[in-house]
Design an enzyme around this catalytic site. Structure first.
Site, mmCIF file in Angstrom:
data_model
loop_
_atom_site.group_PDB
_atom_site.id
_atom_site.type_symbol
_atom_site.label_atom_id
_atom_site.label_comp_id
_atom_site.label_asym_id
_atom_site.label_seq_id
_atom_site.Cartn_x
_atom_site.Cartn_y
_atom_site.Cartn_z
ATOM 1 N N HIS A 159 0.840 -1.208 0.000
ATOM 2 C CA HIS A 159 0.000 0.000 0.000
ATOM 3 C C HIS A 159 0.875 1.258 0.000
ATOM 4 O O HIS A 159 0.677 2.155 -0.829
ATOM 5 C CB HIS A 159 -0.923 -0.015 1.223
ATOM 6 C CG HIS A 159 -1.745 1.216 1.392
ATOM 7 N ND1 HIS A 159 -3.098 1.266 1.106
ATOM 8 C CD2 HIS A 159 -1.421 2.467 1.816
ATOM 9 C CE1 HIS A 159 -3.555 2.491 1.343
ATOM 10 N NE2 HIS A 159 -2.554 3.239 1.782
ATOM 11 N N GLU A 160 1.833 1.322 0.920
ATOM 12 C CA GLU A 160 2.661 2.542 1.037
ATOM 13 C C GLU A 160 3.514 2.746 -0.213
ATOM 14 O O GLU A 160 3.657 3.864 -0.707
ATOM 15 C CB GLU A 160 3.532 2.489 2.289
ATOM 16 C CG GLU A 160 2.759 2.391 3.605
ATOM 17 C CD GLU A 160 1.633 3.404 3.759
ATOM 18 O OE1 GLU A 160 1.656 4.457 3.092
ATOM 19 O OE2 GLU A 160 0.691 3.137 4.529
ATOM 20 N N HIS A 163 1.691 4.437 -2.904
ATOM 21 C CA HIS A 163 1.649 5.903 -2.848
ATOM 22 C C HIS A 163 2.849 6.501 -3.587
ATOM 23 O O HIS A 163 2.738 7.556 -4.217
ATOM 24 C CB HIS A 163 1.629 6.390 -1.397
ATOM 25 C CG HIS A 163 0.278 6.295 -0.753
ATOM 26 N ND1 HIS A 163 -0.853 6.834 -1.316
ATOM 27 C CD2 HIS A 163 -0.115 5.725 0.418
ATOM 28 C CE1 HIS A 163 -1.891 6.591 -0.522
ATOM 29 N NE2 HIS A 163 -1.477 5.914 0.534
ATOM 30 N N GLU A 183 -5.984 6.466 -2.678
ATOM 31 C CA GLU A 183 -6.010 5.454 -1.617
ATOM 32 C C GLU A 183 -6.341 4.069 -2.171
ATOM 33 O O GLU A 183 -5.739 3.069 -1.793
ATOM 34 C CB GLU A 183 -7.048 5.835 -0.557
ATOM 35 C CG GLU A 183 -6.465 6.486 0.654
ATOM 36 C CD GLU A 183 -5.348 5.679 1.269
ATOM 37 O OE1 GLU A 183 -5.577 4.528 1.674
ATOM 38 O OE2 GLU A 183 -4.226 6.182 1.347
ATOM 39 N N HIS A 252 -9.698 7.486 2.989
ATOM 40 C CA HIS A 252 -9.665 6.056 3.313
ATOM 41 C C HIS A 252 -11.055 5.432 3.307
ATOM 42 O O HIS A 252 -11.195 4.224 3.474
ATOM 43 C CB HIS A 252 -8.973 5.822 4.660
ATOM 44 C CG HIS A 252 -7.568 6.328 4.689
ATOM 45 N ND1 HIS A 252 -7.256 7.627 5.023
ATOM 46 C CD2 HIS A 252 -6.392 5.726 4.385
ATOM 47 C CE1 HIS A 252 -5.939 7.798 4.939
ATOM 48 N NE2 HIS A 252 -5.393 6.671 4.550
HETATM 49 N N1 ASN Z 1 -1.274 4.826 6.470
HETATM 50 C C1 ASN Z 1 -1.937 5.935 5.863
HETATM 51 C C2 ASN Z 1 -1.953 5.763 4.368
HETATM 52 O O1 ASN Z 1 -0.966 5.395 3.778
HETATM 53 C C3 ASN Z 1 -1.290 7.205 6.190
HETATM 54 C C4 ASN Z 1 -2.111 8.313 5.622
HETATM 55 O O2 ASN Z 1 -3.171 8.616 6.111
HETATM 56 N N2 ASN Z 1 -1.678 8.865 4.525
HETATM 57 O O3 ASN Z 1 -2.956 5.992 3.770
HETATM 58 ZN ZN ZN Z 2 -2.663 5.237 1.981
#
Ligand code: ASN
Ligand code: ZN
Length: 351
Positions: A159-160, A163, A183, A252
Site C-alpha cells: 500500500h505505502e 503511494h 487510496e 480512506h
Molecule cells: N497509512 C496511511 C496511508 O498510507 C497514512 C495516511 O493517512 N496517509 O494511507
Molecule cells: Zn494510503
C-alpha cells in the site's frame, strides 16, 4: 555498486522464515539490496532503524546474516527482540516482494519506473499506529503499533509503496474523489503484492487467489482489518457505491467503491437475491459479471493510473480511462473492456 547481494535468513513476524537480501562489507552484513534499486539515499533498496524517532535513522547492520526472532517488538520490554530486527525483516520482505511484483509482472522498476531506490525506516515514533509514504525522501515509515501489531505486513508495505508509484505518475490529489482513487490504488497494490508473495514471489503473473481482499488483517490484534475491499461498508464508514456525497469523505473511505470495483473486476459478482445479504459477490441486478482475474485487472489499473490519470481524475474519469486501458491492452471489443464497464456500473458509475 560493486557490492553483491547475499541472501540472509530473516525470522519475520507474519511470514515465518524468509530469505532476505543483504550485502557484506567492512566486517558486517547490511540490510541493503543493490539489485533492487540504484541511487536514492542509500544507493540501494534499504531498511533503516528510526529507533523511536521520526527520522530515518541508521542502516541496519549485523555481525551474522540471520536476523530477527519473529516476535512483536516491545520498546523497553524484557526481550528487545534482537535489537528490533524483526521489524526490519518484515520491511525487507514486503519491499522485496513489492519490487519484484512490479518488475516481473509489469516491467516497472521501483517507485518511479526508473529504478530509483527507495527505503523503509522501521520503529518510527513510539507506540505509533500508522505507516506512511513520504515523497520528500521517496521512502516509507513504519510504526511498531500500540493497538495494532507492527505495521509491516505485506499488504501495508505494498500500500505505502503504491503511494510512491502514484506520486511519481498520476499524482492524484489526496482529497475528494481523486484522493479516494489514490487510496484505492494503494489498497489494490497491497492486495496484489500479497497474492504475489503468497505464490512464491518469483513469477511474472499475479494469481487470482492467495490474498484476502482485506487490508491489514495481520496487523490487527482482534482480527478486524482496516478495510474490506469486497464490501467496504463492513468498516461502518465506507460506502459500497459511488454517490455525490463521496467527495466529502476521508480518502480512506472514499476509496471503498473503487476497491469494490477492482474486486468485482478480478473475482466477478453475483445478482442480488433474498437472503444473500452477506455475500462478497452480491450486487444489484443486472450488474452480475464474470471476473477477468487479478493479473489482467491489475495490468489495466496500473496502465490507467500511471499513463492516463491526472491529478484531478475523478470516478467518472477513472471509468473512462480504465475502459481505454482495457481496450488498448486486450482489444476494442474485448470481454476485458466490457468487464471494466460492468464493474464500474456495479458501483454506480456509468451504465
Ligand atoms: N497509512 C496511511 C496511508 O498510507 C497514512 C495516511 O493517512 N496517509 O494511507
Ligand atoms: Zn494510503
Amino acid at each position: 555498486s560493486a557490492l553483491q547481494t547475499v541472501i540472509g535468513v530473516g525470522k519475520s513476524q507474519y511470514n515465518g522464515e524468509v530469505p532476505i537480501s543483504t550485502t557484506f562489507s567492512e566486517g558486517s552484513y547490511r540490510m541493503r539490496d543493490p539489485e533492487r534499486g540504484t541511487g536514492g539515499t542509500y544507493g540501494a533498496m534499504a531498511i533503516t532503524n528510526a529507533d523511536g524517532g521520526s527520522k530515518a535513522g541508521k542502516l541496519y547492520t549485523h555481525t551474522t546474516n540471520t536476523w530477527g526472532d519473529g516476535k512483536q517488538y516491545i520498546r523497553g520490554g524484557s526481550t528487545t527482540n534482537a535489537n528490533g530486527q524483526t521489524a526490519a525483516v518484515n520491511a525487507m520482505w514486503g519491499l522485496m516482494n513489492t519490487y519484484d511484483a512490479l518488475k516481473n509482472v509489469l516491467g516497472w522498476q521501483s517507485l518511479d519506473g526508473h529504478n530509483t531506490a527507495t527505503y523503509i525506516a522501521v520503529h518510527v515514533n513510539t507506540a505509533y499506529d500508522n505507516a506512511y509514504y513520504s515523497d520528500t525522501c521517496r521512502c516509507m515509515f513504519i510504526g511498531d503499533g500500540a493497538s495494532f501489531n507492527s505495521l509491516g505486513s505485506i499488504d501495508v508495505i505494498g500500500h505505502e509503496m503504491g503511494h510512491g508509484v502514484t506520486a511519481a505518475t498520476s499524482d492524484l490529489v489526496y482529497s475528494g474523489e481523486s484522493g479516494g482513487l489514490n487510496e484505492s490504488s494503494s489498497d489494490i497494490g497491497g492486495e496484489v503484492v500479497e497474492a504475489y508473495a503468497r505464490a512464491g514471489g518469483t513469477g511474472d503473473f499475479i494469481p487470482s487467489t492467495g490474498n484476502d481482499w482485506m487490508l491489514g488483517t495481520e496487523i490487527s490484534r482482534d482480527n478486524t482489518p482496516l478495510r474490506w475491499m469486497y464490501r467496504p461498508s463492513k468498516d461502518g464508514s465506507s460506502p459500497d457505491a459511488w454517490s455525490t456525497a463521496l467527495r466529502r469523505l476521508d480518502v480512506h473511505y472514499s476509496s471503498g467503491p473503487n476497491n469494490r470495483m477492482f474486486y468485482f473486476l478480478s473475482q466477478g459478482s453475483k445478482a442480488d437475491k433474498a437472503g444473500d445479504y452477506h455475500s462478497k459477490y452480491l450486487v444489484k441486478s443486472p450488474h452480475a459479471m464474470t471476473g477477468i482475474g487479478t493479473d489482467k485487472a491489475f495490468k489495466i489499473w496500473f496502465k490507467a493510473n500511471t499513463t492516463k490519470f491526472t491529478s484531478s481524475t475523478n470516478y467518472a474519469d477513472a471509468r473512462a480511462r480504465m475502459i481505454e486501458a482495457a481496450q488498448e491492452l486486450y482489444g476494442a471489443a474485448s470481454r476485458e473492456a466490457v468487464a471494466v464497464q460492468r464493474a464500474y456500473a456495479a458501483i454506480n458509475v456509468g451504465a
